[in-house]
Design an enzyme around this catalytic site. Sequence first.
Site, PDB file in Angstrom:
ATOM      1  N   ARG A 199       0.837  -1.199   0.000  1.00 48.60           N
ATOM      2  CA  ARG A 199       0.000   0.000   0.000  1.00 48.60           C
ATOM      3  C   ARG A 199       0.875   1.253   0.000  1.00 48.60           C
ATOM      4  NH1 ARG A 199      -2.774  -4.177   2.515  1.00 48.60           N
ATOM      5  NH2 ARG A 199      -4.649  -4.621   1.299  1.00 48.60           N
TER       6      ARG A 199
ATOM      7  N   HIS B 138      -7.409  -9.968  -4.293  1.00 46.37           N
ATOM      8  CA  HIS B 138      -6.394  -8.927  -4.164  1.00 46.37           C
ATOM      9  C   HIS B 138      -5.440  -8.966  -5.360  1.00 46.37           C
ATOM     10  CE1 HIS B 138      -7.501  -7.335  -0.262  1.00 46.37           C
ATOM     11  NE2 HIS B 138      -7.614  -8.565   0.210  1.00 46.37           N
TER      12      HIS B 138
ATOM     13  N   ASP C 187      -0.608  -7.067  -3.941  1.00 43.38           N
ATOM     14  CA  ASP C 187      -1.989  -6.773  -3.568  1.00 43.38           C
ATOM     15  C   ASP C 187      -2.604  -5.958  -4.694  1.00 43.38           C
ATOM     16  OD1 ASP C 187      -4.409  -6.146  -1.906  1.00 43.38           O
ATOM     17  OD2 ASP C 187      -3.142  -6.936  -0.304  1.00 43.38           O
TER      18      ASP C 187
ATOM     19  N   ASP D  66      -2.376  -1.581  12.619  1.00 39.19           N
ATOM     20  CA  ASP D  66      -3.031  -0.358  12.158  1.00 39.19           C
ATOM     21  C   ASP D  66      -4.162   0.048  13.084  1.00 39.19           C
ATOM     22  OD1 ASP D  66      -4.464  -2.573  11.345  1.00 39.19           O
ATOM     23  OD2 ASP D  66      -4.987  -1.785   9.377  1.00 39.19           O
TER      24      ASP D  66
ATOM     25  N   GLU E 140      -2.048   0.715   4.824  1.00 40.64           N
ATOM     26  CA  GLU E 140      -2.892   1.714   4.176  1.00 40.64           C
ATOM     27  C   GLU E 140      -2.682   3.097   4.781  1.00 40.64           C
ATOM     28  OE1 GLU E 140      -3.925  -1.257   5.132  1.00 40.64           O
ATOM     29  OE2 GLU E 140      -5.438  -2.105   3.776  1.00 40.64           O
TER      30      GLU E 140
ATOM     31  N   GLU F 108     -10.257 -12.448   1.516  1.00 38.39           N
ATOM     32  CA  GLU F 108     -11.120 -11.394   0.989  1.00 38.39           C
ATOM     33  C   GLU F 108     -11.311 -11.485  -0.522  1.00 38.39           C
ATOM     34  OE1 GLU F 108     -10.421  -7.882   4.263  1.00 38.39           O
ATOM     35  OE2 GLU F 108      -9.001  -7.995   2.605  1.00 38.39           O
TER      36      GLU F 108
END
Length: 781
Positions: free
Chosen positions: A168, A264, A197, A420, A471, A327
């Site tokens: 990211r 991803h 990703d 995070d 992120e 995901e």
Amino acid sequence: MQAATTASIGSGIGLGLVLALTAPAAAQTPLKLLPMPQTIVRGSGSITISAGSTVSAQAPQAQAAARLLVDHVRTVRGIALAPAQGDARIIFAQDDAIAGAEAYRLVVQPGGIRITASRPAGFVHGAMTLAQLLSPDTAMGKPVRVPAVTIDDAPRFAWRGLLVDPVRHFQPIAEIKRIVDQMAAVKLNTLHLHLTDDQGWRFEVKRYPKLTEIGAWRQPPSTGGPAPATRHGGFYTQDDLRELVAYAADRGITIVPEIDLPGHAQALVAAYPEIGVLGNRPPVSNEWGVMPYLLNPNPAGMAFIRNVLDELIDVFPGTYIHLGGDEAVKDQWERSPEVQAQMRALNITTENGLQSWVIDEFGKYLATKGRRLIGWDEILEGGLPPSATVMSWRGEKGAVEAVRQDHDVVLSPAPILYLDSMQSRQATEPPGRWSEIKTLADVYAYDPMPAGIPADKAHHVLGVQMNGWSEYFVTPWQVQHAVFPRIAAIAENGWIQRPRDFPGFVSRLVPQMQRWTRAGIEVADSALAVEYRLADSPGQALRANSVRVTLEQQAPQGTIRYTLDGTEPGARSRRYTGALTMKPGATIRAAPFAADGQRLAAPRDFATARAALLTRTSSEMAACPNGKLNLRVALTPDATANGPAYNVNIFDNCTAYPQAPVDLARGYTIEVARLARHYGLAHDFDQVRRHYNVTPHGELLVLVGCRAAADGGTAPKPIIAGSFPLPDPATAPQRMRFSGQFPMMDATQSDKGDKDICLQFTAPTSDPIYTVERMTLTEAQ
């Protein structure tokens, strides 16, 4: 008679027993080691180590550890040890009787120090324990007296890891090496390197150069106006990564690379659209979250990934290859005639079953290369492939289920082990996940052995890992701030099982925080920093003309000292002993200090002036009813400054000023920021609340008295205290200010009390997100 103290006696899995066999114990200074060794036996006497003290590696397997000791002691103590051949003050020697790849023995006697092990990693861990013994305080450059002691040590778990995500936000190899150095300092042994990703492909694949020519670069998200011109990204050459692998190996650390699939995969499809499902070429994503792009599992797609794996295996010699599996929303597979036909041919009835087939195919392929597959716990869906190891991130359920099927697991549950997650609500914290505060104490309390694991299957729990998703981490400073010192809690929990003693842990952590700081690492002081609590609401304090404030720490350590005139507190400043009561006007500035006068955390301020008490910053705002301030974000997603940072609800542009003393205020000023709307919400997209805008770009509504959407209309109707059309994002500045006056209210509405003020933005969901930077109430003159 020799005095002996044994602490934390245990086997390789750590029984966590603490015995006090002291004679006389009071004369012995506790050893502040982290992680705590399995066995410590105190002896009598000591040895002094100073600049020029010699170090000898008498075993070839110990040479890297000896060099590491010299480097660390130079950094954390400021003394230069001298490498030597043969006899020396400090000796590393082979002892094949010490069982375990990471086990070691450290013996300190008045005549010398000896570290023995049977494998290189054991020597490294022994060296790091000695480096801590040689830097027990802040006396840089001075000789250190090390007490006689015998330490026998080995880890509880074989996997003690940290995930670093350079996808990211790209991080240079040099910065990853800095993290590796400090992982070794607390005996972590696994670096999980997330290399691909939706937002980028960081691993050079020589057979497929477009993966880095195209897939390694993205455009920054827009906050309105012209699209940003500067690309963000980068990649690692295979030579870069081979060098990193060797560097980590010298420090007892194995690198586990991750190529994320079948989801991803947007960066992959951006580079090679023929490997995608529907044939289109998307841009490399600049959104955070879940994207729809998947690998096409046809023969060409599977062959492509096998070729990628061949090059990956050639660079990374470790046992495990991580293939993600997380995901992966299956909509593209559901809408593809080709994929549906493949499922029928394979007699697979669900898309989750197809993912299981994909993972199993790659697992079998890796097995032919002598490697093992590991993936996120979604690979359980559709049936767990026989070849797979599971990394459990959606709580512990996946780990328990996999272990019951006799699969190995690594515990990495969110949000507790996700770095995070914010570590405090201090206004000084950089961006992260605001709704998921996970303090140092929270992480320390986590036990990597889930209660649902049967005792006869506990051996399937390989260990524990914290994940640093990036992120919201743009710079190395921000990455380090999130990692350190919370990673120390997992380093200890993964090394030894023992009764939880948080105060004792913190007392041992403070010297390690100082070592990290000397090594140039940014270490968050959030757990030690002073926090302020008002006994009453600001309105109540203003009405009474009396402010009562308590000073706290997440992890009490040292003595809090403070000033009332805003000046820097020092070791001789007034000592905090209880709640402070004063008239509005003073600025409290406070910090904790150790007994030797060293400051343990940066000072934090609290202003009690009337204007300050009538102001709420973004960090002090609350969520509107039925909402949640999910994130703390920067003004732009790739901003390198640590501030300003804004708390925002990405599902509803609404922020509340809690407990506003509207009876004292006549007017207000609201400072607003416009932020990028760049969130891949997948199937959660319909949770975004839409408001009918009555001007082209929506309005800011100032509502006194918030009413929940689901309260059935039973709460009083809010009073509209302002309605401001929002400007065109294409031409307006990113930060703006609105001012207004409160309308006259009857007694039943004001009633000398506090009311929440909801600041609702009705901008179309095609426009950027808005949030409140600050709201100040103004009193009548």
